[in-house]
Motif scaffolding. Sequence first.
Motif, PDB file in Angstrom:
ATOM      1  N   ILE A   1       5.916   8.810  -1.748  1.00  0.00           N
ATOM      2  CA  ILE A   1       6.121   7.460  -2.264  1.00  0.00           C
ATOM      3  C   ILE A   1       4.821   6.681  -2.099  1.00  0.00           C
ATOM      4  O   ILE A   1       4.025   6.965  -1.204  1.00  0.00           O
ATOM      5  CB  ILE A   1       7.287   6.743  -1.544  1.00  0.00           C
ATOM      6  N   TYR A   2       4.608   5.732  -2.998  1.00  0.00           N
ATOM      7  CA  TYR A   2       3.486   4.808  -2.860  1.00  0.00           C
ATOM      8  C   TYR A   2       4.055   3.479  -2.397  1.00  0.00           C
ATOM      9  O   TYR A   2       5.012   2.963  -2.975  1.00  0.00           O
ATOM     10  CB  TYR A   2       2.754   4.625  -4.191  1.00  0.00           C
ATOM     11  N   LEU A   3       3.456   2.924  -1.350  1.00  0.00           N
ATOM     12  CA  LEU A   3       3.919   1.660  -0.781  1.00  0.00           C
ATOM     13  C   LEU A   3       2.764   0.667  -0.713  1.00  0.00           C
ATOM     14  O   LEU A   3       1.767   0.924  -0.016  1.00  0.00           O
ATOM     15  CB  LEU A   3       4.488   1.895   0.625  1.00  0.00           C
ATOM     16  N   PRO A   4       2.883  -0.442  -1.427  1.00  0.00           N
ATOM     17  CA  PRO A   4       1.824  -1.455  -1.334  1.00  0.00           C
ATOM     18  C   PRO A   4       1.848  -2.137   0.035  1.00  0.00           C
ATOM     19  O   PRO A   4       2.839  -2.050   0.766  1.00  0.00           O
ATOM     20  CB  PRO A   4       2.179  -2.433  -2.451  1.00  0.00           C
ATOM     21  N   ALA A   5       0.760  -2.794   0.363  1.00  0.00           N
ATOM     22  CA  ALA A   5       0.686  -3.540   1.626  1.00  0.00           C
ATOM     23  C   ALA A   5       1.862  -4.507   1.698  1.00  0.00           C
ATOM     24  O   ALA A   5       2.342  -5.021   0.682  1.00  0.00           O
ATOM     25  CB  ALA A   5      -0.633  -4.298   1.696  1.00  0.00           C
ATOM     26  N   ASP A   6       2.347  -4.724   2.936  1.00  0.00           N
ATOM     27  CA  ASP A   6       3.489  -5.620   3.122  1.00  0.00           C
ATOM     28  C   ASP A   6       3.368  -6.299   4.482  1.00  0.00           C
ATOM     29  O   ASP A   6       2.318  -6.209   5.131  1.00  0.00           O
ATOM     30  CB  ASP A   6       4.811  -4.845   2.986  1.00  0.00           C
ATOM     31  N   GLY A   7       4.420  -6.932   4.937  1.00  0.00           N
ATOM     32  CA  GLY A   7       4.403  -7.628   6.213  1.00  0.00           C
ATOM     33  C   GLY A   7       4.158  -6.725   7.405  1.00  0.00           C
ATOM     34  O   GLY A   7       3.665  -7.175   8.442  1.00  0.00           O
ATOM     35  N   ASP A   8       4.494  -5.443   7.287  1.00  0.00           N
ATOM     36  CA  ASP A   8       4.312  -4.502   8.390  1.00  0.00           C
ATOM     37  C   ASP A   8       3.005  -3.717   8.312  1.00  0.00           C
ATOM     38  O   ASP A   8       2.554  -3.161   9.309  1.00  0.00           O
ATOM     39  CB  ASP A   8       5.476  -3.514   8.441  1.00  0.00           C
ATOM     40  N   HIS A   9       2.436  -3.619   7.110  1.00  0.00           N
ATOM     41  CA  HIS A   9       1.204  -2.842   6.915  1.00  0.00           C
ATOM     42  C   HIS A   9       0.231  -3.667   6.079  1.00  0.00           C
ATOM     43  O   HIS A   9       0.575  -4.088   4.969  1.00  0.00           O
ATOM     44  CB  HIS A   9       1.503  -1.523   6.196  1.00  0.00           C
ATOM     45  N   ALA A  10      -0.961  -3.813   6.591  1.00  0.00           N
ATOM     46  CA  ALA A  10      -1.978  -4.613   5.898  1.00  0.00           C
ATOM     47  C   ALA A  10      -2.700  -3.817   4.812  1.00  0.00           C
ATOM     48  O   ALA A  10      -3.569  -4.348   4.132  1.00  0.00           O
ATOM     49  CB  ALA A  10      -2.992  -5.143   6.918  1.00  0.00           C
ATOM     50  N   TYR A  11      -2.342  -2.575   4.636  1.00  0.00           N
ATOM     51  CA  TYR A  11      -3.000  -1.716   3.658  1.00  0.00           C
ATOM     52  C   TYR A  11      -1.948  -0.997   2.812  1.00  0.00           C
ATOM     53  O   TYR A  11      -0.804  -0.827   3.223  1.00  0.00           O
ATOM     54  CB  TYR A  11      -3.912  -0.696   4.356  1.00  0.00           C
ATOM     55  N   HIS A  12      -2.364  -0.566   1.610  1.00  0.00           N
ATOM     56  CA  HIS A  12      -1.513   0.217   0.715  1.00  0.00           C
ATOM     57  C   HIS A  12      -1.470   1.656   1.239  1.00  0.00           C
ATOM     58  O   HIS A  12      -2.447   2.148   1.798  1.00  0.00           O
ATOM     59  CB  HIS A  12      -2.058   0.202  -0.707  1.00  0.00           C
ATOM     60  N   ARG A  13      -0.334   2.354   1.000  1.00  0.00           N
ATOM     61  CA  ARG A  13      -0.158   3.707   1.508  1.00  0.00           C
ATOM     62  C   ARG A  13       0.300   4.661   0.417  1.00  0.00           C
ATOM     63  O   ARG A  13       1.271   4.393  -0.271  1.00  0.00           O
ATOM     64  CB  ARG A  13       0.884   3.722   2.635  1.00  0.00           C
ATOM     65  N   ILE A  14      -0.421   5.745   0.294  1.00  0.00           N
ATOM     66  CA  ILE A  14       0.014   6.870  -0.536  1.00  0.00           C
ATOM     67  C   ILE A  14       0.623   7.859   0.452  1.00  0.00           C
ATOM     68  O   ILE A  14      -0.094   8.490   1.225  1.00  0.00           O
ATOM     69  CB  ILE A  14      -1.153   7.533  -1.284  1.00  0.00           C
ATOM     70  N   VAL A  15       1.935   7.958   0.441  1.00  0.00           N
ATOM     71  CA  VAL A  15       2.639   8.830   1.383  1.00  0.00           C
ATOM     72  C   VAL A  15       2.962  10.135   0.653  1.00  0.00           C
ATOM     73  O   VAL A  15       3.651  10.130  -0.362  1.00  0.00           O
ATOM     74  CB  VAL A  15       3.935   8.153   1.893  1.00  0.00           C
ATOM     75  N   PHE A  16       2.450  11.243   1.184  1.00  0.00           N
ATOM     76  CA  PHE A  16       2.723  12.541   0.563  1.00  0.00           C
ATOM     77  C   PHE A  16       3.716  13.325   1.418  1.00  0.00           C
ATOM     78  O   PHE A  16       3.914  13.037   2.592  1.00  0.00           O
ATOM     79  CB  PHE A  16       1.430  13.321   0.309  1.00  0.00           C
ATOM     80  N   ALA A  17       4.344  14.313   0.828  1.00  0.00           N
ATOM     81  CA  ALA A  17       5.487  15.010   1.434  1.00  0.00           C
ATOM     82  C   ALA A  17       5.077  16.046   2.476  1.00  0.00           C
ATOM     83  O   ALA A  17       4.267  16.933   2.192  1.00  0.00           O
ATOM     84  CB  ALA A  17       6.322  15.680   0.350  1.00  0.00           C
ATOM     85  N   HIS A  18       5.645  15.920   3.658  1.00  0.00           N
ATOM     86  CA  HIS A  18       5.670  16.959   4.696  1.00  0.00           C
ATOM     87  C   HIS A  18       4.318  17.558   5.079  1.00  0.00           C
ATOM     88  O   HIS A  18       4.273  18.687   5.561  1.00  0.00           O
ATOM     89  CB  HIS A  18       6.601  18.098   4.275  1.00  0.00           C
ATOM     90  N   GLY A  19       3.245  16.877   4.825  1.00  0.00           N
ATOM     91  CA  GLY A  19       1.943  17.438   5.153  1.00  0.00           C
ATOM     92  C   GLY A  19       1.483  18.512   4.194  1.00  0.00           C
ATOM     93  O   GLY A  19       0.579  19.289   4.498  1.00  0.00           O
ATOM     94  N   TYR A  20       2.087  18.580   3.018  1.00  0.00           N
ATOM     95  CA  TYR A  20       1.693  19.588   2.029  1.00  0.00           C
ATOM     96  C   TYR A  20       0.419  19.142   1.322  1.00  0.00           C
ATOM     97  O   TYR A  20       0.360  18.065   0.721  1.00  0.00           O
ATOM     98  CB  TYR A  20       2.784  19.818   0.986  1.00  0.00           C
TER      99      TYR A  20
END
Length: 182
Positions: A35-54
């Motif tokens: 999932i891609y998550l833009p910066a929010d109240g908990d994270h000051a940076y955008h996150r590209i989250v990839f699956a299971h360390g693949y």
Amino acid sequence: MSNQSHEYQQLIALFNRCFSDSLNTRLVKGDDEPIYLPADGDHAYHRIVFAHGYYASAMHEISHWCIAGARRRLQVDFGYWYCPDGRDDDTQRRFELVEIKPQALEWMFCVAADFPFNVSCDNLNGSSEPDRIAFQRKAHDQVMNYLSQGIPQRAAQFIQALHAFYHTPPLAQQQFPYPADM
């Protein structure tokens, strides 16, 4: 193929070195679906989250990020339409249309990293039987277009980082064989 190992930590370091400061975006190993998550109240940076360390999942998610425009990068999963596995023929065709460019970039990343590329039609449980060869040919056409017309800026920057780290030659058309019939 190089004798260099391919560890997801390498991609995290390369990506974050390229984009953490300049675009406030980090590559993050996830434990579940990507999932891609833009910066929010908990994270000051955008996150590209990839699956299971693949490693391959990271490459694919980076390719989507490289295509998303500035406004899209402010939305969860870039605000893109996604229909999970289990698609019918029409939905599979629409899915493949939006996947051509990301998978073309992913293929280019894989070649730059000397890592095997596998096109993904991503419909294991659907009523539609994807034509993997036809889909990979469309991705191939897009790779050829990128090589002749220019690679998007963020993708080109990441490709250069992959070349430098994995000691691979610049991308050339002959590195992307046209998918043959099975």
